[in-house]
Design a protein around this motif. Structure first.
Motif, PDB file in Angstrom:
ATOM      1  N   ASN A 331       7.341   2.149   6.115  1.00  0.00           N
ATOM      2  CA  ASN A 331       7.272   1.764   7.522  1.00  0.00           C
ATOM      3  C   ASN A 331       7.544   0.269   7.647  1.00  0.00           C
ATOM      4  O   ASN A 331       6.732  -0.556   7.215  1.00  0.00           O
ATOM      5  CB  ASN A 331       5.890   2.109   8.084  1.00  0.00           C
ATOM      6  N   ARG A 332       8.667  -0.095   8.251  1.00  0.00           N
ATOM      7  CA  ARG A 332       9.043  -1.504   8.385  1.00  0.00           C
ATOM      8  C   ARG A 332       8.559  -2.118   9.694  1.00  0.00           C
ATOM      9  O   ARG A 332       8.898  -3.255   9.995  1.00  0.00           O
ATOM     10  CB  ARG A 332      10.569  -1.656   8.265  1.00  0.00           C
ATOM     11  N   THR A 333       7.778  -1.390  10.476  1.00  0.00           N
ATOM     12  CA  THR A 333       7.247  -1.953  11.717  1.00  0.00           C
ATOM     13  C   THR A 333       5.848  -2.514  11.531  1.00  0.00           C
ATOM     14  O   THR A 333       5.228  -2.959  12.493  1.00  0.00           O
ATOM     15  CB  THR A 333       7.234  -0.895  12.838  1.00  0.00           C
ATOM     16  N   VAL A 334       5.334  -2.490  10.295  1.00  0.00           N
ATOM     17  CA  VAL A 334       4.010  -3.034  10.012  1.00  0.00           C
ATOM     18  C   VAL A 334       4.140  -4.202   9.031  1.00  0.00           C
ATOM     19  O   VAL A 334       5.177  -4.370   8.387  1.00  0.00           O
ATOM     20  CB  VAL A 334       3.073  -1.951   9.421  1.00  0.00           C
ATOM     21  N   GLY A 335       3.088  -4.982   8.921  1.00  0.00           N
ATOM     22  CA  GLY A 335       3.141  -6.153   8.042  1.00  0.00           C
ATOM     23  C   GLY A 335       3.077  -5.817   6.567  1.00  0.00           C
ATOM     24  O   GLY A 335       3.568  -6.576   5.739  1.00  0.00           O
ATOM     25  N   LEU A 336       2.463  -4.668   6.236  1.00  0.00           N
ATOM     26  CA  LEU A 336       2.270  -4.280   4.841  1.00  0.00           C
ATOM     27  C   LEU A 336       2.889  -2.902   4.625  1.00  0.00           C
ATOM     28  O   LEU A 336       2.343  -1.885   5.050  1.00  0.00           O
ATOM     29  CB  LEU A 336       0.770  -4.263   4.499  1.00  0.00           C
ATOM     30  N   ARG A 337       4.037  -2.887   3.992  1.00  0.00           N
ATOM     31  CA  ARG A 337       4.795  -1.642   3.790  1.00  0.00           C
ATOM     32  C   ARG A 337       4.605  -1.153   2.356  1.00  0.00           C
ATOM     33  O   ARG A 337       4.698  -1.945   1.407  1.00  0.00           O
ATOM     34  CB  ARG A 337       6.281  -1.901   4.056  1.00  0.00           C
ATOM     35  N   VAL A 338       4.365   0.128   2.208  1.00  0.00           N
ATOM     36  CA  VAL A 338       4.270   0.747   0.889  1.00  0.00           C
ATOM     37  C   VAL A 338       5.550   1.549   0.670  1.00  0.00           C
ATOM     38  O   VAL A 338       5.727   2.614   1.262  1.00  0.00           O
ATOM     39  CB  VAL A 338       3.036   1.650   0.767  1.00  0.00           C
ATOM     40  N   PRO A 339       6.475   1.046  -0.150  1.00  0.00           N
ATOM     41  CA  PRO A 339       7.728   1.774  -0.375  1.00  0.00           C
ATOM     42  C   PRO A 339       7.484   3.081  -1.130  1.00  0.00           C
ATOM     43  O   PRO A 339       6.514   3.214  -1.888  1.00  0.00           O
ATOM     44  CB  PRO A 339       8.562   0.802  -1.227  1.00  0.00           C
ATOM     45  N   ASP A 340       8.359   4.031  -0.913  1.00  0.00           N
ATOM     46  CA  ASP A 340       8.300   5.293  -1.652  1.00  0.00           C
ATOM     47  C   ASP A 340       8.720   5.014  -3.096  1.00  0.00           C
ATOM     48  O   ASP A 340       9.838   4.575  -3.351  1.00  0.00           O
ATOM     49  CB  ASP A 340       9.233   6.316  -1.003  1.00  0.00           C
ATOM     50  N   ALA A 341       7.822   5.252  -4.048  1.00  0.00           N
ATOM     51  CA  ALA A 341       8.103   4.940  -5.453  1.00  0.00           C
ATOM     52  C   ALA A 341       7.228   5.813  -6.340  1.00  0.00           C
ATOM     53  O   ALA A 341       6.209   6.358  -5.900  1.00  0.00           O
ATOM     54  CB  ALA A 341       7.842   3.461  -5.743  1.00  0.00           C
ATOM     55  N   GLY A 342       7.627   5.927  -7.601  1.00  0.00           N
ATOM     56  CA  GLY A 342       6.832   6.667  -8.567  1.00  0.00           C
ATOM     57  C   GLY A 342       5.540   5.947  -8.898  1.00  0.00           C
ATOM     58  O   GLY A 342       5.365   4.768  -8.558  1.00  0.00           O
ATOM     59  N   PRO A 343       4.620   6.612  -9.599  1.00  0.00           N
ATOM     60  CA  PRO A 343       3.298   6.032  -9.892  1.00  0.00           C
ATOM     61  C   PRO A 343       3.358   4.683 -10.601  1.00  0.00           C
ATOM     62  O   PRO A 343       2.582   3.778 -10.277  1.00  0.00           O
ATOM     63  CB  PRO A 343       2.644   7.097 -10.783  1.00  0.00           C
ATOM     64  N   GLN A 344       4.263   4.498 -11.560  1.00  0.00           N
ATOM     65  CA  GLN A 344       4.313   3.242 -12.303  1.00  0.00           C
ATOM     66  C   GLN A 344       4.905   2.112 -11.469  1.00  0.00           C
ATOM     67  O   GLN A 344       4.672   0.937 -11.741  1.00  0.00           O
ATOM     68  CB  GLN A 344       5.120   3.418 -13.599  1.00  0.00           C
ATOM     69  N   ASN A 345       5.649   2.476 -10.425  1.00  0.00           N
ATOM     70  CA  ASN A 345       6.280   1.472  -9.559  1.00  0.00           C
ATOM     71  C   ASN A 345       5.574   1.336  -8.215  1.00  0.00           C
ATOM     72  O   ASN A 345       6.116   0.706  -7.299  1.00  0.00           O
ATOM     73  CB  ASN A 345       7.750   1.824  -9.333  1.00  0.00           C
ATOM     74  N   ARG A 346       4.394   1.935  -8.073  1.00  0.00           N
ATOM     75  CA  ARG A 346       3.682   1.833  -6.796  1.00  0.00           C
ATOM     76  C   ARG A 346       3.366   0.373  -6.507  1.00  0.00           C
ATOM     77  O   ARG A 346       2.890  -0.373  -7.353  1.00  0.00           O
ATOM     78  CB  ARG A 346       2.399   2.660  -6.835  1.00  0.00           C
ATOM     79  N   ARG A 347       3.635  -0.042  -5.270  1.00  0.00           N
ATOM     80  CA  ARG A 347       3.471  -1.447  -4.890  1.00  0.00           C
ATOM     81  C   ARG A 347       3.303  -1.538  -3.384  1.00  0.00           C
ATOM     82  O   ARG A 347       3.515  -0.570  -2.653  1.00  0.00           O
ATOM     83  CB  ARG A 347       4.705  -2.259  -5.317  1.00  0.00           C
ATOM     84  N   VAL A 348       2.929  -2.714  -2.931  1.00  0.00           N
ATOM     85  CA  VAL A 348       2.886  -3.001  -1.503  1.00  0.00           C
ATOM     86  C   VAL A 348       3.830  -4.169  -1.233  1.00  0.00           C
ATOM     87  O   VAL A 348       3.928  -5.103  -2.037  1.00  0.00           O
ATOM     88  CB  VAL A 348       1.448  -3.311  -1.031  1.00  0.00           C
ATOM     89  N   GLU A 349       4.549  -4.085  -0.144  1.00  0.00           N
ATOM     90  CA  GLU A 349       5.459  -5.156   0.278  1.00  0.00           C
ATOM     91  C   GLU A 349       4.798  -5.946   1.397  1.00  0.00           C
ATOM     92  O   GLU A 349       4.575  -5.418   2.493  1.00  0.00           O
ATOM     93  CB  GLU A 349       6.795  -4.582   0.757  1.00  0.00           C
ATOM     94  N   ASN A 350       4.462  -7.192   1.121  1.00  0.00           N
ATOM     95  CA  ASN A 350       3.918  -8.087   2.133  1.00  0.00           C
ATOM     96  C   ASN A 350       5.095  -8.704   2.896  1.00  0.00           C
ATOM     97  O   ASN A 350       5.861  -9.492   2.348  1.00  0.00           O
ATOM     98  CB  ASN A 350       3.077  -9.174   1.453  1.00  0.00           C
ATOM     99  N   ARG A 351       5.225  -8.339   4.168  1.00  0.00           N
ATOM    100  CA  ARG A 351       6.365  -8.762   4.991  1.00  0.00           C
ATOM    101  C   ARG A 351       6.031  -9.967   5.877  1.00  0.00           C
ATOM    102  O   ARG A 351       6.806 -10.328   6.757  1.00  0.00           O
ATOM    103  CB  ARG A 351       6.836  -7.590   5.855  1.00  0.00           C
ATOM    104  N   LEU A 352       4.864 -10.583   5.631  1.00  0.00           N
ATOM    105  CA  LEU A 352       4.411 -11.660   6.508  1.00  0.00           C
ATOM    106  C   LEU A 352       5.082 -13.001   6.236  1.00  0.00           C
ATOM    107  O   LEU A 352       5.362 -13.766   7.148  1.00  0.00           O
ATOM    108  CB  LEU A 352       2.898 -11.837   6.379  1.00  0.00           C
ATOM    109  N   ALA A 353       5.306 -13.327   4.966  1.00  0.00           N
ATOM    110  CA  ALA A 353       5.763 -14.688   4.618  1.00  0.00           C
ATOM    111  C   ALA A 353       7.150 -14.976   5.171  1.00  0.00           C
ATOM    112  O   ALA A 353       8.049 -14.129   5.106  1.00  0.00           O
ATOM    113  CB  ALA A 353       5.753 -14.861   3.103  1.00  0.00           C
TER     114      ALA A 353
END
Length: 452
Positions: A331-353
């Motif tokens: 979801n790119r309409t929020v500040g913190l996006r969780v991309p679709d990824a496998g378990p080892q690549n799970r991450r959060v994208e901080n879009r604030l900076a």
């Protein structure tokens, strides 16, 4: 026994380096330091700079005297800067064979200087290391190419590409639009390869001649160094081709702003496994607490992500920029996006900076907010499904003044950053804001001059 300095000496001599740019990052992200002949650099094994360098504003001014002398020695003493042999880069655009070496800063007793952005990031990374964790980050840097302009009152314009025409309309992800500046980007990629910068993809963004460079995921300190070097490199490549590159957060009216998106995850040092995922591949409690920490504390340290008056012009709905710290999957309409990824690549994208943020401070702040969430067990809100711009519960401070007041009064954050750093950073940003308020804008002249 070969020392680290011996390795650095060999590196410089093998490449016949004659000059060394010895630099540190100040609070605003400007590279400051000295240019030294290689022999002198090796003899002195570093440099000395006035402590006051770390209290300079973006205009080169200083904070008010009472704060200045409260934070620094009244004798205006030097700090000691030592080269980091892992942060050595060629300067491909220099006439003479030149290297730039990023330094760490210490006081006379050998203690790290509290006001140093690089030292602050190291401090945050030690918090993780003490828990047996290692953060992994992958930054994305957006920027604009513009016509060169020597009049700051004149609005920036899109440059002419190979076709001889400026861009019109939206050219998101257009290959042809990016290829308009092929000669420039060929130089940029060549130079970055010579510097061993871990660049990944080049993307054309929404705005006219707005681009994005993605970095490969890796060590947080190394990538903060690389961003500092990349911004210098990108500006130099642009100047070579008679255009300008700007990392302002909102350089052009009615066009999208430029961000520094930060993808972040955490691995267990011993196993190398991503602690954001459970054994069955689902989201771990630590991952949810990391997001909870980002939601709770980003609004308290927003000036580290949005350091300038111009930064707050970027936070507008429907411009691919966040207006809150909600989170959601893909979801790119929020500040913190969780991309679709496998378990080892799970991450959060901080879009604030914003792209104008100091990379050391933005990465440090983002990782610190997540860290506090994990150690305090902060629970996140429910994830947003669909459009997130209307969500009002987790809104950001609306102005730089409000954000600075909030940062100054947050004792939880002060405990980790130190009261001295918070006082210094807020003072520098307030001094810049006072400078800004003295300037009469073109809007005021246009609408007030003959009307009021």
């Amino acid at each position: 026994m070969t020392t680290k300095l011996d390795q650095l000496t060999s590196w410089l001599k093998e490449r016949k380096i004659t000059e060394v740019e010895c630099l540190i990052s100040d609070l605003t992200g400007i590279a400051r330091g000295k240019i030294s002949p290689t022999n002198k650099f090796l003899d002195e094994k570093g440099m000395r700079l006035p402590e006051s360098v770390l209290l300079q504003t973006v205009t080169g001014d200083y904070v008010e005297d009472d704060i200045y002398y409260d934070l620094l020695d009244p004798a205006d003493i030097d700090m000691f800067c030592r080269p980091d042999e892992k942060a050595v880069f060629l300067v491909p655009w220099a006439i003479e064979p030149t290297a730039m070496v990023i330094h760490d800063t210490f006081d006379k007793q050998g203690n790290p200087i509290e006001l140093s952005p690089r030292n602050l990031l190291k401090k945050v990374l030690k918090l993780y290391a003490d828990k047996g964790w290692k953060p992994i980050v992958a930054p994305e840097m957006e920027f604009y190419l513009t016509k060169r302009c020597d009049d700051p009152d004149f609005p920036l314009q899109a440059p002419l590409g190979r076709s001889g025409r400026p861009e019109t309309g939206r050219q998101s992800f257009s290959i042809d639009a990016a290829n308009e500046f092929d000669p420039l980007f060929e130089d940029m990629y060549d130079w970055c390869e010579m510097q061993d910068l871990d660049l990944d993809t080049l993307i054309h963004e929404e705005g006219p001649a707005q681009m994005e460079i993605n970095f490969r995921h890796g060590d947080a300190l190394d990538l903060a160094d690389q961003i500092l070097v990349f911004k210098r490199t990108m500006r130099e490549a642009a100047l070579k081709h008679n255009v300008a590159a700007t990392f302002m957060a909102k350089p052009i009216t009615d066009e999208p702003g430029s961000a520094m998106h930060l993808h972040q995850s955490v691995v267990d040092i011993k196993t190398g496994m991503n602690i954001f995922s459970n054994d069955d591949g689902s989201m771990s409690e630590l991952f949810l607490h990391h997001i909870g920490g980002l939601q709770k504390y980003i609004p308290e340290v927003l000036p580290l992500f949005a350091p300038n008056v111009n930064s707050f012009r970027r936070f507008l709905p429907d411009t691919s920029a966040p207006v809150n710290v909600e989170w959601g999957e893909e979801n790119r309409t929020v500040g913190l996006r969780v991309p679709d990824a496998g378990p080892q690549n799970r991450r959060v994208e901080n879009r604030l900076a914003g792209a104008d943020a100091n990379p050391y401070l933005a990465i440090a702040a983002s990782l610190l907010c997540g860290y506090i969430g994990m150690v305090e067990g902060v629970n996140p809100s429910a994830p947003v499904k669909g459009r997130g711009y209307e969500r009002r519960n987790l809104r950001l401070p609306l102005t730089l003044e409000a954000a600075l007041e909030r940062m100054e009064s947050c004792r939880d954050i002060e405990k980790y950053l130190s009261s001295k750093f918070v006082q210094a950073y807020v003072a520098v940003k307030r001094a810049e804001h006072e400078n800004f308020k003295r300037v009469i804008s073109s809007w005021e002249r246009e609408f007030l001059l003959l009307s009021v």
